[in-house]
Design a protein around this motif. Structure first.
Motif, PDB file in Angstrom:
ATOM      1  N   ALA A 134       0.965  -1.207  -0.043  1.00  0.00           N
ATOM      2  CA  ALA A 134       0.071   0.106   0.229  1.00  0.00           C
ATOM      3  C   ALA A 134       0.998   1.300  -0.054  1.00  0.00           C
ATOM      4  CB  ALA A 134      -0.998  -0.161   1.379  1.00  0.00           C
ATOM      5  N   ALA A 135       1.888   1.294   0.893  1.00  0.00           N
ATOM      6  CA  ALA A 135       2.760   2.326   0.804  1.00  0.00           C
ATOM      7  C   ALA A 135       3.609   2.501  -0.404  1.00  0.00           C
ATOM      8  CB  ALA A 135       3.953   2.327   2.274  1.00  0.00           C
ATOM      9  N   PHE A 136       3.976   1.618  -1.051  1.00  0.00           N
ATOM     10  CA  PHE A 136       4.722   1.467  -2.445  1.00  0.00           C
ATOM     11  C   PHE A 136       3.786   2.193  -3.260  1.00  0.00           C
ATOM     12  CE2 PHE A 136       6.753  -1.319  -5.721  1.00  0.00           C
ATOM     13  CZ  PHE A 136       7.344  -0.305  -6.298  1.00  0.00           C
ATOM     14  N   GLN A 137       2.612   1.562  -3.604  1.00  0.00           N
ATOM     15  CA  GLN A 137       1.405   1.995  -4.334  1.00  0.00           C
ATOM     16  C   GLN A 137       1.349   3.655  -4.188  1.00  0.00           C
ATOM     17  OE1 GLN A 137      -0.578   0.290  -6.984  1.00  0.00           O
ATOM     18  NE2 GLN A 137      -0.352   2.536  -7.530  1.00  0.00           N
ATOM     19  N   GLU A 138       1.373   4.049  -2.999  1.00  0.00           N
ATOM     20  CA  GLU A 138       1.163   5.500  -2.913  1.00  0.00           C
ATOM     21  C   GLU A 138       2.244   6.356  -3.251  1.00  0.00           C
ATOM     22  OE1 GLU A 138       1.840   9.170  -0.659  1.00  0.00           O
ATOM     23  OE2 GLU A 138       2.934   7.391  -0.118  1.00  0.00           O
ATOM     24  N   ALA A 139       3.690   5.732  -3.148  1.00  0.00           N
ATOM     25  CA  ALA A 139       4.727   6.609  -3.647  1.00  0.00           C
ATOM     26  C   ALA A 139       4.802   6.547  -5.256  1.00  0.00           C
ATOM     27  CB  ALA A 139       6.093   5.771  -3.024  1.00  0.00           C
ATOM     28  N   VAL A 140       4.337   5.649  -5.859  1.00  0.00           N
ATOM     29  CA  VAL A 140       4.326   5.287  -7.128  1.00  0.00           C
ATOM     30  C   VAL A 140       3.336   6.333  -7.885  1.00  0.00           C
ATOM     31  CG1 VAL A 140       3.707   3.952  -9.214  1.00  0.00           C
ATOM     32  CG2 VAL A 140       5.309   2.960  -7.356  1.00  0.00           C
ATOM     33  N   ASP A 141       2.335   6.571  -7.060  1.00  0.00           N
ATOM     34  CA  ASP A 141       0.996   7.604  -7.391  1.00  0.00           C
ATOM     35  C   ASP A 141       1.583   8.743  -7.376  1.00  0.00           C
ATOM     36  OD1 ASP A 141      -0.629   5.468  -7.661  1.00  0.00           O
ATOM     37  OD2 ASP A 141      -1.673   5.517  -6.008  1.00  0.00           O
ATOM     38  N   ARG A 142       2.340   9.114  -6.331  1.00  0.00           N
ATOM     39  CA  ARG A 142       2.879  10.450  -6.235  1.00  0.00           C
ATOM     40  C   ARG A 142       3.767  11.023  -7.390  1.00  0.00           C
ATOM     41  NH1 ARG A 142       5.341  10.729  -0.482  1.00  0.00           N
ATOM     42  NH2 ARG A 142       5.909  12.751  -1.267  1.00  0.00           N
ATOM     43  N   ILE A 143       4.343  10.244  -8.082  1.00  0.00           N
ATOM     44  CA  ILE A 143       5.606  10.522  -8.920  1.00  0.00           C
ATOM     45  C   ILE A 143       5.041  10.962 -10.354  1.00  0.00           C
ATOM     46  CG2 ILE A 143       7.294   9.262  -7.709  1.00  0.00           C
ATOM     47  CD1 ILE A 143       7.480   7.101  -9.697  1.00  0.00           C
ATOM     48  N   GLY A 144       3.951  10.229 -10.501  1.00  0.00           N
ATOM     49  CA  GLY A 144       3.252  10.562 -11.913  1.00  0.00           C
ATOM     50  C   GLY A 144       4.099   9.479 -12.961  1.00  0.00           C
ATOM     51  N   ASP A 145       3.370   9.647 -14.225  1.00  0.00           N
ATOM     52  CA  ASP A 145       3.487   8.395 -15.221  1.00  0.00           C
ATOM     53  C   ASP A 145       5.002   9.171 -15.826  1.00  0.00           C
ATOM     54  OD1 ASP A 145       1.258   7.103 -14.556  1.00  0.00           O
ATOM     55  OD2 ASP A 145       0.066   8.305 -16.411  1.00  0.00           O
ATOM     56  N   HIS A 146       5.578  10.283 -15.781  1.00  0.00           N
ATOM     57  CA  HIS A 146       6.468  10.865 -16.326  1.00  0.00           C
ATOM     58  C   HIS A 146       7.959   9.866 -15.974  1.00  0.00           C
ATOM     59  CE1 HIS A 146       6.827  13.461 -12.891  1.00  0.00           C
ATOM     60  NE2 HIS A 146       7.951  13.480 -13.057  1.00  0.00           N
ATOM     61  N   GLU A 147       8.002   9.533 -15.001  1.00  0.00           N
ATOM     62  CA  GLU A 147       9.356   9.071 -14.491  1.00  0.00           C
ATOM     63  C   GLU A 147       9.236   7.330 -14.844  1.00  0.00           C
ATOM     64  OE1 GLU A 147      11.698  10.323 -13.018  1.00  0.00           O
ATOM     65  OE2 GLU A 147      10.974  12.038 -12.082  1.00  0.00           O
ATOM     66  N   ASP A 148       8.076   6.913 -14.958  1.00  0.00           N
ATOM     67  CA  ASP A 148       8.090   5.396 -15.612  1.00  0.00           C
ATOM     68  C   ASP A 148       9.201   4.493 -15.031  1.00  0.00           C
ATOM     69  OD1 ASP A 148       7.263   3.347 -17.021  1.00  0.00           O
ATOM     70  OD2 ASP A 148       8.383   3.990 -18.706  1.00  0.00           O
TER      71      ASP A 148
END
Length: 365
Positions: A134-148
């Protein structure tokens, strides 16, 4: 002629003795697996689906499972119901399994049957203590798609017999010194290849981004890789691949151990790292990692205080496997690619490892 055959006869007798002793200590290995096949061929109703709900238990290192029969084929993970379960060491309250990803099930006969990877939530509705996803998902959601961000994870493990001894090792001693075993060949050097190849096929069937396997430096030590995959896929794949490996080993009467003496080297890249001139972004990420070394070691170690490699001081180098972070030689030559974090242990939670990489390198925490 007699001299030529004598060692082979001796080895054959020793293997027979070993196998007899091994089977006597392994109930699963002595079962007749053909009996199950009679029932695997039975026709099941078209609207009934077997779903194996899989989750990480309160140890943070092991998976558990239970099967549920659904009355329709779900169109996606969002159609799957939550399910309650009781923690084995807690008598009051119930936790909830929330489905997150679906895999084809290599252990069930129906093509529609599935493995359902779940997150665990406590009775208060919050992620359980060992739910790092859950915490990993939250971090990925915060960085946005541009970092990929992409991840590739190596998983080392040992095959053990039920007495806790590495499979195939001499009963009262140790094998010959390291050297001939790594990527080796031969009955006197490699043990358990059938199991390893069955694992590869089962993972590919399940839909895991499985990228290879090899024998490691000691007999009965093996390694496989998942990824590269974007976002949470590699971490999800690693947990499900661990489960599949242990299920197949169960059929062989063997035990898989992800002892922390092994590693789970993790490759990490972003879109900028993979583009021309990406080596500069890689070096910037390494500099950030050097400032957060202690934080990463804690995230990578599910049981703080046990042995881990390369923990005292942060280091990095090109083509150097004795460092905390390695830049492969082909990456240095191309000037772009990825870095390899060599600090994670083989029993590390990949959600915690990949989450820490995202938070340090992309969120600048």
């Amino acid at each position: 002629m007699a001299t030529f055959y004598a060692p082979r006869l001796f080895l054959t007798r020793q293997l027979v003795r070993f196998r007899s002793h091994f089977l006597a200590n392994s109930p699963n290995a002595s079962l007749d697996k053909s009996i199950l096949q009679r029932y695997s061929n039975l026709e099941t109703p078209t609207n009934r689906v077997q779903a194996t709900y899989l989750w990480i238990d309160s140890s943070g290192e092991r998976t558990r499972l239970k099967d549920r029969i659904l009355d329709k084929v779900p169109s996606g993970v969002e159609d799957l119901p939550d399910w309650q379960y009781a923690m084995y060491n807690v008598l009051d309250g119930e936790n909830t399994l929330k489905p997150r990803r679906i895999y084809r099930d290599p252990f069930k006969p129906g093509k529609k049957d599935m493995i359902v990877l779940c997150e665990t939530y406590s009775a208060d509705g919050k992620p359980s203590a060992t739910n790092k996803r859950a915490a990993f998902q939250e971090a990925v959601d915060r960085i946005g798609d541009h970092e990929d961000p992409w991840f590739g994870i190596e998983q080392e493990y040992f095959l053990m017999d039920v007495r806790g001894r590495p499979f195939g090792w001499p009963a009262n001693g140790f094998p010959a010194p390291q050297g001939p075993y790594y990527c080796g060949l031969g009955a006197n050097r490699v043990f358990g290849r059938d199991l390893v190849e069955a694992h590869t096929l089962a993972c590919l069937y399940a839909g895991i981004d499985f990228s290879g396997s090899n024998a490691e430096v000691m007999p009965s030590q093996w390694k496989y890789q998942v990824g590269p995959s974007g976002g949470l896929k590699a971490s999800d794949d690693l947990w499900v691949s661990r489960y599949i490996l242990q299920r197949i080993a169960e059929e062989y009467g063997l035990v898989v151990t992800f002892d922390p003496k092994n590693g789970a080297h993790t490759k990490f890249s972003t879109k900028a790292m993979r583009e021309e001139g990406g080596i500069r972004t890689i070096q910037e990420a390494i500099e950030k990692l050097s400032r957060q070394h202690e934080r990463h070691i804690k995230a990578y170690d599910p049981k703080e205080g046990e042995d881990n490699s390369i923990i005292d001081k942060f280091s990095w180098g090109v083509a150097n496997r004795a460092t905390s972070v390695r830049v492969p030689s082909n990456v240095a030559t191309a000037g772009k690619g990825y870095l390899e974090d060599r600090r994670p242990r083989s029993n590390s939670d990949p959600y915690a490892v990949c989450g820490a990489l995202v938070r340090t390198c992309l969120l600048n925490e």
